[in-house]
Motif scaffolding. Structure first.
Motif, PDB file in Angstrom:
ATOM      1  N   PHE A  47       9.410  25.882  65.930  1.00  0.00           N
ATOM      2  CA  PHE A  47       8.356  26.133  66.828  1.00  0.00           C
ATOM      3  C   PHE A  47       7.275  26.536  65.698  1.00  0.00           C
ATOM      4  N   GLU A  48       7.472  27.247  65.030  1.00  0.00           N
ATOM      5  CA  GLU A  48       6.408  28.054  63.847  1.00  0.00           C
ATOM      6  C   GLU A  48       6.161  26.704  63.068  1.00  0.00           C
ATOM      7  N   GLN A  49       7.027  25.788  62.838  1.00  0.00           N
ATOM      8  CA  GLN A  49       6.823  24.623  61.829  1.00  0.00           C
ATOM      9  C   GLN A  49       5.924  23.640  62.670  1.00  0.00           C
ATOM     10  N   ALA A  50       5.904  23.758  63.978  1.00  0.00           N
ATOM     11  CA  ALA A  50       5.275  22.620  64.852  1.00  0.00           C
ATOM     12  C   ALA A  50       3.770  23.284  65.027  1.00  0.00           C
ATOM     13  N   ASP A  51       3.419  24.455  64.802  1.00  0.00           N
ATOM     14  CA  ASP A  51       2.067  25.059  65.210  1.00  0.00           C
ATOM     15  C   ASP A  51       0.933  24.125  64.669  1.00  0.00           C
ATOM     16  N   GLY A  52      -0.132  23.674  65.652  1.00  0.00           N
ATOM     17  CA  GLY A  52      -0.912  22.911  65.451  1.00  0.00           C
ATOM     18  C   GLY A  52      -0.593  21.220  65.880  1.00  0.00           C
ATOM     19  N   GLY A  53       0.674  21.076  66.370  1.00  0.00           N
ATOM     20  CA  GLY A  53       1.185  19.778  66.617  1.00  0.00           C
ATOM     21  C   GLY A  53       2.158  19.760  67.734  1.00  0.00           C
ATOM     22  N   THR A  54       3.239  19.071  67.536  1.00  0.00           N
ATOM     23  CA  THR A  54       4.147  18.737  68.657  1.00  0.00           C
ATOM     24  C   THR A  54       5.517  18.974  68.408  1.00  0.00           C
ATOM     25  N   ILE A  55       6.215  19.660  69.112  1.00  0.00           N
ATOM     26  CA  ILE A  55       7.799  20.158  69.085  1.00  0.00           C
ATOM     27  C   ILE A  55       8.462  19.157  70.276  1.00  0.00           C
ATOM     28  N   PHE A  56       9.394  18.210  69.735  1.00  0.00           N
ATOM     29  CA  PHE A  56      10.134  17.782  70.516  1.00  0.00           C
ATOM     30  C   PHE A  56      11.412  18.013  70.742  1.00  0.00           C
ATOM     31  N   LEU A  57      11.842  18.576  71.817  1.00  0.00           N
ATOM     32  CA  LEU A  57      13.274  19.453  72.134  1.00  0.00           C
ATOM     33  C   LEU A  57      14.014  18.310  72.814  1.00  0.00           C
ATOM     34  N   ASP A  58      14.858  17.654  71.895  1.00  0.00           N
ATOM     35  CA  ASP A  58      15.814  16.586  72.357  1.00  0.00           C
ATOM     36  C   ASP A  58      17.000  17.377  72.869  1.00  0.00           C
ATOM     37  N   GLU A  59      17.596  16.764  74.081  1.00  0.00           N
ATOM     38  CA  GLU A  59      18.790  17.215  74.744  1.00  0.00           C
ATOM     39  C   GLU A  59      18.616  18.869  75.059  1.00  0.00           C
ATOM     40  N   VAL A  60      17.457  19.206  75.696  1.00  0.00           N
ATOM     41  CA  VAL A  60      17.076  20.574  76.017  1.00  0.00           C
ATOM     42  C   VAL A  60      18.002  21.021  77.088  1.00  0.00           C
ATOM     43  N   GLY A  61      18.767  20.078  77.635  1.00  0.00           N
ATOM     44  CA  GLY A  61      19.699  20.720  78.821  1.00  0.00           C
ATOM     45  C   GLY A  61      20.879  21.259  78.218  1.00  0.00           C
ATOM     46  N   GLU A  62      21.169  21.310  76.844  1.00  0.00           N
ATOM     47  CA  GLU A  62      22.415  21.549  76.219  1.00  0.00           C
ATOM     48  C   GLU A  62      22.146  23.292  75.675  1.00  0.00           C
ATOM     49  N   LEU A  63      20.817  24.010  75.927  1.00  0.00           N
ATOM     50  CA  LEU A  63      20.511  25.276  75.445  1.00  0.00           C
ATOM     51  C   LEU A  63      21.192  26.100  76.396  1.00  0.00           C
ATOM     52  N   SER A  64      21.664  27.286  75.677  1.00  0.00           N
ATOM     53  CA  SER A  64      22.213  28.246  76.576  1.00  0.00           C
ATOM     54  C   SER A  64      21.239  29.041  77.453  1.00  0.00           C
ATOM     55  N   LEU A  65      21.619  29.720  78.371  1.00  0.00           N
ATOM     56  CA  LEU A  65      20.757  30.514  79.221  1.00  0.00           C
ATOM     57  C   LEU A  65      20.048  31.410  78.619  1.00  0.00           C
ATOM     58  N   SER A  66      20.735  32.273  77.455  1.00  0.00           N
ATOM     59  CA  SER A  66      19.816  33.300  76.886  1.00  0.00           C
ATOM     60  C   SER A  66      18.846  32.492  75.842  1.00  0.00           C
ATOM     61  N   VAL A  67      18.960  31.541  75.446  1.00  0.00           N
ATOM     62  CA  VAL A  67      18.028  30.692  74.739  1.00  0.00           C
ATOM     63  C   VAL A  67      16.744  30.316  75.419  1.00  0.00           C
ATOM     64  N   GLN A  68      17.178  29.565  76.812  1.00  0.00           N
ATOM     65  CA  GLN A  68      16.580  29.203  77.761  1.00  0.00           C
ATOM     66  C   GLN A  68      15.426  30.244  78.263  1.00  0.00           C
ATOM     67  N   THR A  69      15.980  31.449  78.483  1.00  0.00           N
ATOM     68  CA  THR A  69      14.919  32.627  78.703  1.00  0.00           C
ATOM     69  C   THR A  69      13.658  32.877  77.674  1.00  0.00           C
ATOM     70  N   LYS A  70      14.044  32.963  76.238  1.00  0.00           N
ATOM     71  CA  LYS A  70      13.128  32.750  75.389  1.00  0.00           C
ATOM     72  C   LYS A  70      12.287  31.579  75.181  1.00  0.00           C
ATOM     73  N   LEU A  71      12.734  30.542  75.566  1.00  0.00           N
ATOM     74  CA  LEU A  71      12.122  29.333  75.614  1.00  0.00           C
ATOM     75  C   LEU A  71      10.871  29.301  76.685  1.00  0.00           C
ATOM     76  N   LEU A  72      11.440  29.976  77.814  1.00  0.00           N
ATOM     77  CA  LEU A  72      10.558  30.191  79.176  1.00  0.00           C
ATOM     78  C   LEU A  72       8.957  30.956  78.487  1.00  0.00           C
ATOM     79  N   ARG A  73       9.512  31.856  77.863  1.00  0.00           N
ATOM     80  CA  ARG A  73       8.325  32.889  77.460  1.00  0.00           C
ATOM     81  C   ARG A  73       7.212  32.058  76.500  1.00  0.00           C
ATOM     82  N   THR A  76       3.927  32.377  72.820  1.00  0.00           N
ATOM     83  CA  THR A  76       4.042  33.351  71.728  1.00  0.00           C
ATOM     84  C   THR A  76       5.596  33.872  71.751  1.00  0.00           C
ATOM     85  N   PHE A  77       5.950  34.177  70.546  1.00  0.00           N
ATOM     86  CA  PHE A  77       7.675  34.536  70.386  1.00  0.00           C
ATOM     87  C   PHE A  77       7.572  35.590  69.324  1.00  0.00           C
ATOM     88  N   GLN A  78       8.889  35.961  69.085  1.00  0.00           N
ATOM     89  CA  GLN A  78       9.073  36.848  68.022  1.00  0.00           C
ATOM     90  C   GLN A  78      10.365  36.169  67.002  1.00  0.00           C
TER      91      GLN A  78
END
Length: 547
Positions: free
Chosen positions: A308-334, A340-342
């Motif tokens: 995400f930080e590398q994509a700042d100012g452009g586009t991030i392509f999240l391929d196979e997004v359905g494979e993320l765990s619920l905990s990572v989904q929570t941070k992605l939602l934010r 913003t993120f930490q």
């Protein structure tokens, strides 16, 4: 008279000579200064911090009249004065040399120190800077030593003064050679971070412009009605910053659509970062996406910027997004909500300006019902959904793509294959293509390898396609109705006629015994476009033009 001497310098042997003061100027006092220079370089590896110490040593301790430090831009074969003393700013800007030009250019070219014992009589001295040449003492000497990293010359250190003792001159050449070897890592880093960085940025910009042209939707192979609808969606959504969710089976070209959206968007000059969520180990997924601080976990030896930080100012392509765990989904939602993120192990919020394009071959709505995908995240991602059609629903695009792959792989394998036989075309059109475009590509590559003449025949195709055809032929009651078989035959005859006549409808109609209007009606009924059969002259890249 030219008393230029080229020297091989052994900096290790010079320590013993510095311990004696028989030259009239004791060099033992230089050792603490060498230590100071080494400390500056060790602490920061900063060229700009260490050069003032070196120039001060040359001017005040070694009694030099002039001193210069040059750097070599190898990409344009240019040597320029980076810093100096005894020269005005105007004189310094004139100090530019080509490789092999003058004393400095020869030092860079050969990687060896050069000593001119009488500068005023030296034919290699160009006086490029124009620095008070006529006022120089007749016994002024000039020497230059290379700044080397391995076998690569990065620049030079040059010095000018009057020497009454040849032994002192030799000591100073050895001393500056030692300083040059200490300075080399910082010089290399400076060149990479400053001069080469600018060049790399320019090259990156050029490549992005090339990619922007290459990934335009008009260059995606296929002109069937379902793909025309996709082109319209790409055109509309590319101009916005809306989150896009690309859906479709594996192998339909979801990444290509995402790339086309980015390179036709206002942020096309920004980065396009691809993150394959299925490839992340669950324990590292958060770190890969959002980065981590040094020491955040075992093995985190340095701060890491996530996708995400590398994509700042452009586009991030999240391929196979359905494979993320619920905990990572929570941070992605934010990130989707607040941009913003930490980092893992960090406490400082990082703000980003990034467009998110996600893709999956899974049914996210069903996953929400099953509790394996967050409902709120699904709605955040599903702002602008795009369903990419499977190859089996794209009609004559199968033939267009097959022809393209034949040309590509024939060229790659040095074979003269010009066409696909009618029986082979029938098999390609009849097959369901569960692996979509990716499977078709593999099938054609195999067929090209097996082909013995100028055509792809049915027996060059894999058994899976042949079995499918034979099964359909035998399975009349529940498989193919009479009407569907007639339509299939009619479609294939139209495709063959268009292929034979390079997409010219008038000639194809004559071959089929139809009027142009009758052929046009049938082509519209089956979703066939004459444009698909025109000769493609610009198809030169396998992966980037697959639609």
């Amino acid at each position: 008279m030219n008393d230029t001497v080229t020297l091989e310098i052994n900096v290790i042997d010079s320590f013993e000579e510095f311990s004696h003061c028989f030259t009239g100027e004791c060099r033992v006092a230089i050792l603490p200064i060498l230590y100071e220079i080494s400390q500056v370089l060790t602490d920061s590896a900063d060229l700009t911090a260490s050069i003032p110490v070196i120039l001060n040593t040359m001017q005040n301790h070694l009694k030099m009249q002039r001193g210069i430090i040059t750097l070599y831009d190898r990409h344009v074969d240019t040597i320029f004065i980076h810093d100096s003393f005894g020269l005005t700013e105007e004189e310094k800007t004139r100090g530019i040399y080509a490789l092999g030009e003058g004393v400095t250019g020869k030092v860079v070219e050969k990687g060896k120190a050069i000593v001119a014992k009488r500068l005023i009589d030296n034919s290699d001295f160009l006086n490029r800077t124009g620095s008070s040449y006529k006022k120089r003492h007749t016994k002024t000497a000039f020497f230059s030593v290379p700044i080397m990293r391995g076998q690569k010359v990065l620049g030079t250190i040059g010095a000018e003064r009057v020497y009454m003792n040849p032994q002192l001159l030799r000591q100073d050449v050895q001393l500056l050679a030692m300083i040059a070897s200490m300075l080399a890592p910082a010089a290399e880093l400076y060149l990479v971070e400053n001069i080469e960085k600018v060049r790399l940025e320019n090259e990156n910009s050029r490549l992005k412009n090339t990619l922007k042209k290459r990934f335009k939707p008009s260059n995606i192979i296929g002109s069937s009605k379902p793909m025309q609808d996709i082109y319209q969606l790409i055109h509309k959504v590319a101009a916005t910053k809306a989150t896009v969710l690309i859906l479709g089976e594996s192998g339909v070209g979801k990444e290509l659509v995402a790339t086309a959206i980015h390179y036709n968007s206002p942020s096309a000059d920004g980065p396009f970062i691809k993150a394959n969520c299925a490839a992340f180990p669950e324990s590292l997924a958060e770190s890969e996406l959002f980065g981590h601080e040094k020491g955040a976990f075992t093995g985190a030896v340095a701060t890491h910027k996530g996708f995400f930080e590398q994509a700042d100012g452009g586009t991030i392509f999240l391929d196979e997004v359905g494979e993320l765990s619920l905990s990572v989904q929570t941070k992605l939602l934010r990130v989707l909500q607040e941009r913003t993120f930490q980092r893992v192990g960090g406490s400082k919020p990082i703000n980003i300006d990034v467009r998110i394009i996600a893709a999956t071959n899974r049914n996210l709505a069903e996953m929400v019902e099953e509790g394996t995908f967050r409902e709120d995240l699904y709605y955040r991602l599903n702002v602008f959904p795009m369903m990419i059609p499977p190859l089996r629903d794209r009609g004559s695009d199968v033939i267009t793509l097959a022809d393209y792959f034949v040309k590509f792989f024939a060229q790659e394998n040095n074979k003269d294959i010009k066409r696909i036989s009618t029986p082979a075309l029938n098999m390609l059109m009849s097959y369901k293509w569960p692996g979509n475009v990716r499977e078709l590509e593999n099938v054609i590559e195999r067929a090209v390898i097996l082909a013995d003449d100028d055509a792809i025949h049915s027996y060059d195709l894999p058994p899976s396609l042949q079995t499918e055809k034979e099964t359909k032929a035998a399975d009349t009651p529940s498989g193919i109705t009479l009407e569907s078989r007639i339509q299939a035959i009619e479609t294939k005859m139209i495709v063959e006629a268009l292929k034979n006549n390079n997409g010219h409808m008038g000639e194809a109609a004559k071959e089929l015994g139809l009027t142009r209007r009758m052929l046009s009606v049938r082509m519209e009924r089956y979703g066939i476009s004459y444009k698909s059969f025109r000769t493609h002259n610009n198809d030169t890249h396998k992966k980037e033009n697959i639609g």
